[in-house]
Design an enzyme around this catalytic site. Structure first.
Site, PDB file in Angstrom:
ATOM      1  N   LYS A 149       0.838  -1.202   0.000  1.00 14.18           N
ATOM      2  CA  LYS A 149       0.000   0.000   0.000  1.00 14.18           C
ATOM      3  C   LYS A 149       0.872   1.250   0.000  1.00 14.18           C
ATOM      4  O   LYS A 149       0.602   2.214  -0.719  1.00 14.18           O
ATOM      5  CB  LYS A 149      -0.914  -0.003   1.233  1.00 14.18           C
ATOM      6  CG  LYS A 149      -2.017  -1.040   1.134  1.00 14.18           C
ATOM      7  CD  LYS A 149      -2.744  -1.280   2.447  1.00 14.18           C
ATOM      8  CE  LYS A 149      -3.704  -2.454   2.277  1.00 14.18           C
ATOM      9  NZ  LYS A 149      -4.361  -2.880   3.514  1.00 14.18           N
ATOM     10  N   GLN A 170      -4.425  -1.676   9.687  1.00 13.66           N
ATOM     11  CA  GLN A 170      -4.224  -2.976   9.041  1.00 13.66           C
ATOM     12  C   GLN A 170      -4.693  -4.085   9.978  1.00 13.66           C
ATOM     13  O   GLN A 170      -4.216  -4.190  11.106  1.00 13.66           O
ATOM     14  CB  GLN A 170      -2.735  -3.145   8.680  1.00 13.66           C
ATOM     15  CG  GLN A 170      -2.417  -4.410   7.921  1.00 13.66           C
ATOM     16  CD  GLN A 170      -3.053  -4.430   6.530  1.00 13.66           C
ATOM     17  OE1 GLN A 170      -3.074  -3.435   5.826  1.00 13.66           O
ATOM     18  NE2 GLN A 170      -3.579  -5.577   6.134  1.00 13.66           N
ATOM     19  N   ASP A 209     -10.745   2.723   4.125  1.00 10.61           N
ATOM     20  CA  ASP A 209     -11.157   1.338   3.906  1.00 10.61           C
ATOM     21  C   ASP A 209     -12.674   1.190   3.780  1.00 10.61           C
ATOM     22  O   ASP A 209     -13.164   0.120   3.453  1.00 10.61           O
ATOM     23  CB  ASP A 209     -10.690   0.481   5.098  1.00 10.61           C
ATOM     24  CG  ASP A 209      -9.537  -0.423   4.718  1.00 10.61           C
ATOM     25  OD1 ASP A 209      -9.272  -0.566   3.519  1.00 10.61           O
ATOM     26  OD2 ASP A 209      -8.921  -0.985   5.635  1.00 10.61           O
TER      27      ASP A 209
END
Ligand code: NAD
Length: 289
Positions: A53, A97, A120
């Site tokens: 990412k 994460q 997200d």
């Protein structure tokens, strides 16, 4: 032979497009869009995802504000880090994460991310907006699946769509997105008896489970669009080498499906790309454009 739905090339195209746009924005606004990824502990798979990412951010000219915490970090420390990032003018997207070490409450942390910086798309407000059909940040993997369908002109309206897997990360939001595009949506899961009878009805079949070869050729309607979200590492017993496979028996299903995503190179690259896109859109919204 099914048409291959090439998520890798599509992802690259979207990233190239962002890369072209960002310098103009930097010139006008004095700063690039910024994404902060919070990682806790040393889980090698998570570390690889985070690196991926961050690299993707840098490649397209986005700022990346990674924060790596030791495995014994407290809830309070993480909560403070999120509070700071919520206030930070340079940061447009924040993500934690997952999975987190067991002593931490991931849901509480997700709730704490400002919904406008929820890169997200997993904050309850954004999930609620999806449920209501309102604009909002959409979760990345299901958004990536929808982007693939759109890019290949695979219309959902009036089609029977079956989503196998009901996680909050993939299955549930994807079912809502397919419904919003006027599909007739069925969700199947671990308690669905005779899974094949359900999947054989599907014009669009999505597998998001995490079990290699769960979807065999006899479970697929000829001509169906098959989207394989699963990512599984399998080891060849003879060579000892590992490789990634999806949930679909690709080698056989490719002969009956109308279109299919490969693993790797299908949905996976789209997930990171949607994360970048979400961050870019948050940046634009913050600037009122
Ligand atoms: P999860 O474990 O949270 O959910 C799995 C779902 O599968 C559950 O809802 C469960 O009910 C269902 N299930 C389990 N066994 C089943 C069976 N035998 N028949 C039917 N349904 C069954 O997993 P997740 O986070 O949704 O991820 C699913 C898969 O997608 C994993 O392989 C994961 O690695 C992959 N994934 C890929 C991406 C990507 O970018 N391509 C992103 C997220 C997850």
């Amino acid at each position: 032979m099914a048409q291959l739905l090439d998520g890798k090339t599509l992802a690259q195209k979207i990233q190239d497009d962002l890369k072209t746009k960002i310098p103009d924005w930097v010139a006008k606004q004095g700063r690039p869009p910024g994404l902060a990824v919070l990682m806790v502990g040393d889980n090698p798979a998570s570390a690889a995802y985070v690196r991926n990412k961050e690299r993707a951010c840098e490649k397209i000219g986005m700022a990346s504000f990674g924060k790596h915490f030791p495995a014994d970090t407290t809830q309070e420390t993480l909560s403070e880090a999120i509070a700071q990032l919520n206030e930070d003018e340079q940061v447009d997207g924040i993500l934690v994460q997952l999975p987190l070490p067991k002593h931490l409450d991931d849901v509480a942390l997700l709730h704490q991310i400002h919904p406008d910086k929820d890169a997200d798309g997993l904050h309850p407000l954004n999930l609620g907006r999806l449920l209501r059909g309102e604009q909002g940040i959409r979760s990345c993997t299901p958004a990536g699946v929808m982007e693939i369908l759109k890019a290949y002109d695979l219309s959902v309206a009036g089609k029977k769509a079956v989503v196998v897997g009901r996680s909050i990360l993939v299955g549930k939001p994807l079912a809502l997105m397919l419904l919003a595009e006027h599909g007739t949506v069925t969700m199947a899961h671990s308690r669905t008896p005779d899974l094949g009878a359900v999947t054989r009805e599907a014009d669009i079949l999505v597998a998001a489970v995490g079990k290699p070869n769960l979807i065999t050729v006899d479970m697929v309607k000829p001509g169906a669009v098959v989207i394989d979200v699963g990512i599984n590492r399998v080891v060849n017993e003879e060579t000892g080498k590992g490789r990634l496979v999806g949930d679909v028996d690709f080698a056989n299903v490719v002969n009956v499906a109308g279109a299919i995503t490969p693993v790797p190179g299908g949905v996976g690259p789209m997930t990171v790309t949607m994360l970048l896109q979400n961050t870019f859109l948050s940046y634009c919204r913050k600037l009122g454009v």
